[in-house]
Design an enzyme around this catalytic site. Sequence first.
Site, PDB file in Angstrom:
ATOM      1  N   LYS A   1       0.844  -1.204   0.000  1.00 32.73           N
ATOM      2  CA  LYS A   1       0.000   0.000   0.000  1.00 32.73           C
ATOM      3  C   LYS A   1       0.878   1.252   0.000  1.00 32.73           C
ATOM      4  O   LYS A   1       0.633   2.194  -0.761  1.00 32.73           O
ATOM      5  CB  LYS A   1      -0.903  -0.008   1.244  1.00 32.73           C
TER       6      LYS A   1
ATOM      7  N   ASP B   1      -6.726   0.752   0.970  1.00 31.51           N
ATOM      8  CA  ASP B   1      -6.717   0.795   2.438  1.00 31.51           C
ATOM      9  C   ASP B   1      -8.116   0.432   2.927  1.00 31.51           C
ATOM     10  O   ASP B   1      -8.967   0.005   2.141  1.00 31.51           O
ATOM     11  CB  ASP B   1      -6.265   2.174   2.945  1.00 31.51           C
TER      12      ASP B   1
END
Length: 239
Positions: free
Chosen positions: A126, A144
């Site tokens: 991420k 997320d």
Amino acid sequence: MKKSALPEQERVRRILDILGRRYPHPKTLLHFNSPFQLLVAVILSAQTTDAQVNRITERLFQVCRGPEDCLRLGQAGLEEYIQGCGLYHNKARHILAACQKLLEDYGGQVPADRQALLSLPGVGKKSSAVILANAFGVPALAVDTHVFRVSHRLGLAKAPTPEATERELCQIIPQERWADAHHWLIYHGRNTCRARNPECGRCPVAEWCPAAEMGVPVPAAGSGKKSAAASRRSAKRGE
Ligand code: SF4
């Protein structure tokens, strides 16, 4: 046109267009003036709000403009600046190890390449996507907890994990919109499609949302939201 008759690509386009008009300046809320500063801010942001990271980096970046500066501070010196965020011992270790690797392997520069970014301590999938998209303009769509929840409610993805959700979103969203879509879904998740009490009544994309249509605006099964313990473990691994 009846919603059910709308081709999926067109439904996705309309959702993104609406969110794009609602949030015309999609970008990370982390403050940074260089890829290096964004790298540091992203490492600090695990389990810490962007606002708190910005308060910390405002001071830190006055003395820490590149990897050499951070290494000069050392573990104890760096911790003094970042102790306002959780897990700061680990974060300081990751930042210093990342600085060392930047100097040894990348000429002191943050690489604009996903695999190279993933080789840096403290940088997970991420984080690498956030750095690529925001520091280098490279198309990337990080998933997320907000992106996961909102994309599932909107029927843009069905996969049970963030990694698989990212693959689904990248297939259904045109590449040139990946980075913007990441921010739009986050903003929408924070402001309207919240985990608890989503405001479907004032949601600009409710017309195209199957969750709203069913009257069940609940997070998808396996919502991708980690337990506190799992989040701490991920932060330690730099995810
Ligand atoms: S209609 Fe409700 S569930 Fe659907 S995206 Fe909007 S706020 Fe979220």
